[in-house]
Design an enzyme around this catalytic site. Structure first.
Site, PDB file in Angstrom:
ATOM      1  N   ASN A  11       0.807  -1.241   0.087  1.00 18.64           N
ATOM      2  CA  ASN A  11      -0.057  -0.341   0.007  1.00 18.64           C
ATOM      3  C   ASN A  11       0.838   1.111   0.093  1.00 18.64           C
ATOM      4  O   ASN A  11       1.381   1.543   1.051  1.00 18.64           O
ATOM      5  CB  ASN A  11      -0.920  -0.126   1.267  1.00 18.64           C
ATOM      6  CG  ASN A  11      -1.490   1.363   1.558  1.00 18.64           C
ATOM      7  OD1 ASN A  11      -1.636   2.132   0.557  1.00 18.64           O
ATOM      8  ND2 ASN A  11      -2.071   1.481   2.841  1.00 18.64           N
ATOM      9  N   TRP A  12       1.143   1.674  -1.139  1.00 17.83           N
ATOM     10  CA  TRP A  12       2.034   2.937  -1.337  1.00 17.83           C
ATOM     11  C   TRP A  12       1.510   4.323  -0.616  1.00 17.83           C
ATOM     12  O   TRP A  12       1.961   5.395  -0.403  1.00 17.83           O
ATOM     13  CB  TRP A  12       2.274   3.361  -2.755  1.00 17.83           C
ATOM     14  CG  TRP A  12       2.997   2.288  -3.267  1.00 17.83           C
ATOM     15  CD1 TRP A  12       3.271   1.144  -3.287  1.00 17.83           C
ATOM     16  CD2 TRP A  12       3.377   2.465  -5.017  1.00 17.83           C
ATOM     17  NE1 TRP A  12       4.114   0.552  -4.112  1.00 17.83           N
ATOM     18  CE2 TRP A  12       3.896   1.122  -5.176  1.00 17.83           C
ATOM     19  CE3 TRP A  12       3.418   3.535  -5.845  1.00 17.83           C
ATOM     20  CZ2 TRP A  12       4.738   1.004  -6.455  1.00 17.83           C
ATOM     21  CZ3 TRP A  12       4.104   3.247  -6.892  1.00 17.83           C
ATOM     22  CH2 TRP A  12       4.681   2.187  -7.418  1.00 17.83           C
ATOM     23  N   LYS A  13       0.065   4.325  -0.087  1.00 17.36           N
ATOM     24  CA  LYS A  13      -0.675   5.372   0.333  1.00 17.36           C
ATOM     25  C   LYS A  13      -0.319   6.462  -0.575  1.00 17.36           C
ATOM     26  O   LYS A  13      -0.307   6.283  -1.559  1.00 17.36           O
ATOM     27  CB  LYS A  13      -0.177   5.556   1.618  1.00 17.36           C
ATOM     28  CG  LYS A  13      -0.028   4.486   2.601  1.00 17.36           C
ATOM     29  CD  LYS A  13       0.334   4.837   4.123  1.00 17.36           C
ATOM     30  CE  LYS A  13       0.410   3.526   4.913  1.00 17.36           C
ATOM     31  NZ  LYS A  13       0.053   3.490   6.277  1.00 17.36           N
ATOM     32  N   HIS A  96      -9.345   0.954   5.211  1.00 17.00           N
ATOM     33  CA  HIS A  96      -8.150   1.233   5.531  1.00 17.00           C
ATOM     34  C   HIS A  96      -8.314   2.188   6.791  1.00 17.00           C
ATOM     35  O   HIS A  96      -9.065   3.143   6.567  1.00 17.00           O
ATOM     36  CB  HIS A  96      -6.843   1.666   4.747  1.00 17.00           C
ATOM     37  CG  HIS A  96      -5.721   1.980   4.983  1.00 17.00           C
ATOM     38  ND1 HIS A  96      -5.163   2.750   6.103  1.00 17.00           N
ATOM     39  CD2 HIS A  96      -4.419   0.891   5.019  1.00 17.00           C
ATOM     40  CE1 HIS A  96      -3.986   2.401   6.491  1.00 17.00           C
ATOM     41  NE2 HIS A  96      -3.659   1.505   5.707  1.00 17.00           N
ATOM     42  N   GLU A  98      -6.811   4.516   7.884  1.00 15.92           N
ATOM     43  CA  GLU A  98      -6.505   6.120   7.356  1.00 15.92           C
ATOM     44  C   GLU A  98      -7.626   6.691   6.612  1.00 15.92           C
ATOM     45  O   GLU A  98      -8.228   7.899   6.853  1.00 15.92           O
ATOM     46  CB  GLU A  98      -5.232   6.436   6.639  1.00 15.92           C
ATOM     47  CG  GLU A  98      -3.820   5.820   7.652  1.00 15.92           C
ATOM     48  CD  GLU A  98      -2.687   5.319   6.821  1.00 15.92           C
ATOM     49  OE1 GLU A  98      -2.728   5.445   5.508  1.00 15.92           O
ATOM     50  OE2 GLU A  98      -1.954   4.920   7.567  1.00 15.92           O
ATOM     51  N   GLU A 166      -5.330  -5.020  10.730  1.00 21.34           N
ATOM     52  CA  GLU A 166      -4.191  -3.875  10.695  1.00 21.34           C
ATOM     53  C   GLU A 166      -4.438  -3.144  12.228  1.00 21.34           C
ATOM     54  O   GLU A 166      -5.398  -2.023  12.294  1.00 21.34           O
ATOM     55  CB  GLU A 166      -4.171  -2.909   9.701  1.00 21.34           C
ATOM     56  CG  GLU A 166      -3.952  -3.580   8.480  1.00 21.34           C
ATOM     57  CD  GLU A 166      -3.422  -2.639   7.401  1.00 21.34           C
ATOM     58  OE1 GLU A 166      -2.391  -2.969   6.953  1.00 21.34           O
ATOM     59  OE2 GLU A 166      -4.058  -1.380   7.168  1.00 21.34           O
ATOM     60  N   GLY A 172       2.528   2.330  10.648  1.00 20.75           N
ATOM     61  CA  GLY A 172       3.682   3.454  10.602  1.00 20.75           C
ATOM     62  C   GLY A 172       4.407   3.669  11.822  1.00 20.75           C
ATOM     63  O   GLY A 172       5.055   4.734  11.858  1.00 20.75           O
ATOM     64  N   SER A 212       3.445  -2.252  10.537  1.00 20.01           N
ATOM     65  CA  SER A 212       4.998  -2.295  10.591  1.00 20.01           C
ATOM     66  C   SER A 212       5.825  -3.666  10.210  1.00 20.01           C
ATOM     67  O   SER A 212       6.666  -4.082  10.732  1.00 20.01           O
ATOM     68  CB  SER A 212       5.377  -1.928  11.962  1.00 20.01           C
ATOM     69  OG  SER A 212       4.838  -0.530  12.424  1.00 20.01           O
ATOM     70  N   GLY A 233       2.974  -1.028   4.252  1.00 19.89           N
ATOM     71  CA  GLY A 233       2.976   0.421   3.896  1.00 19.89           C
ATOM     72  C   GLY A 233       4.432   0.858   3.563  1.00 19.89           C
ATOM     73  O   GLY A 233       5.020   0.653   2.602  1.00 19.89           O
ATOM     74  N   GLY A 234       5.163   1.317   4.734  1.00 18.12           N
ATOM     75  CA  GLY A 234       6.330   1.840   4.679  1.00 18.12           C
ATOM     76  C   GLY A 234       7.259   1.150   3.755  1.00 18.12           C
ATOM     77  O   GLY A 234       8.096   1.531   3.126  1.00 18.12           O
TER      78      GLY A 234
END
Ligand code: PEP
Length: 250
Positions: A11-13, A96, A98, A166, A172, A212, A233-234
């Site tokens: 997930n590149w966000k 998600h 976010e 999640e 993150g 993470s 993500g990251g």
């Protein structure tokens, strides 16, 4: 137990530029692949077309980060699942945390987005997870169970739906639950799905862990009995980290 292909989803966000996307995809295209492991990238919507073109000859799948429940209409700024299918997507991430936090998306919204995803012939990755306060209050299984019950639509099958657990406090932050905590939640999700959809669908449905995940913890998390992949993500923004996670699977 049903055989479940491991899904490693990035997930590149809201992170990309044309240059960054080319460099990242170039790196991912050097990954030789691994039997039983499916790699998925979910760039921001303006990059779906170009990224889709870059990976079209590979086994890497394309996914989007959200969609609108409707197929078309007066919804400025929104994107329909049918458009995502037209662009070559196979998956849509819905719910998600976010999106739930930034856009006030509720379980009912997520349910409608997952139905739209199915209507367009795509697979929904339905995200659920507790906040830190909810975990501290001992409510994790209740919260996650209710989110799954209210966000996953009746038409869900092992092919068209993936559930991503999640924990909000792990996204993150560099913090992760213990392996026992992750397995406990995943087992509870699968048992709730079993009650509602029956054994065949529930044992075939993939459950991802997200929060993470990185090369150093991926092997342990991905080895858990009810963890069938990761939503990352990251670490999905660096080709060598993302491919190292994919290599740690299975
Ligand atoms: C995510 O965005 O779904 C996620 C899990 O992020 P990170 O891997 O950076 O915690």
């Amino acid at each position: 137990m049903a055989e479940r292909t491991t899904l490693i989803a990035g997930n590149w966000k809201m992170n990309a530029s044309s240059e960054m996307a080319v460099n990242l995809i170039d790196g991912l295209l050097t990954w030789p692949g691994k039997p039983g492991v499916e790699m998925l990238v979910c760039p921001p919507s303006p990059y779906l077309g170009p990224v889709g073109a870059m990976i079209s000859e590979s086994d890497i799948r394309l996914g989007a980060q959200t969609c609108h429940p409707n197929a078309s209409g007066a919804h400025t700024g929104d994107v329909a699942a049918e458009m995502l299918a037209d662009l070559g997507c196979s998956y849509v991430i819905v719910g998600h945390s976010e999106r739930r936090a930034d856009h006030g998306e509720t379980d009912a919204d997520v349910h409608a987005q997952a139905e739209a995803t199915h209507r367009a012939g795509l697979s929904a990755i339905v995200c659920v997870g507790e906040t830190e306060a909810e975990r501290d209050a001992g409510k994790t299984l209740d919260i996650v169970g209710a989110q799954v019950a209210n966000s996953v639509p009746d038409g869900a099958t092992a092919e068209n739906t993936v559930v991503a657990y999640e924990p909000v406090w792990a996204i993150g932050t560099g913090r992760t639950p213990t392996s026992d905590q992750v397995q406990e939640v995943h087992a509870a999700i699968r048992s709730g799905l079993k009650e509602r959809f029956g054994d065949a669908i529930a044992s075939g449905m993939r459950l991802l862990y997200g929060g993470s995940m990185k090369p150093s913890n991926a092997a342990e998390l991905l080895a858990l009995a009810d963890v069938d992949g990761g939503l990352i993500g990251g670490a999905s923004l660096k080709a060598e980290d993302f491919t190292a996670i994919a290599d740690a699977a299975g």
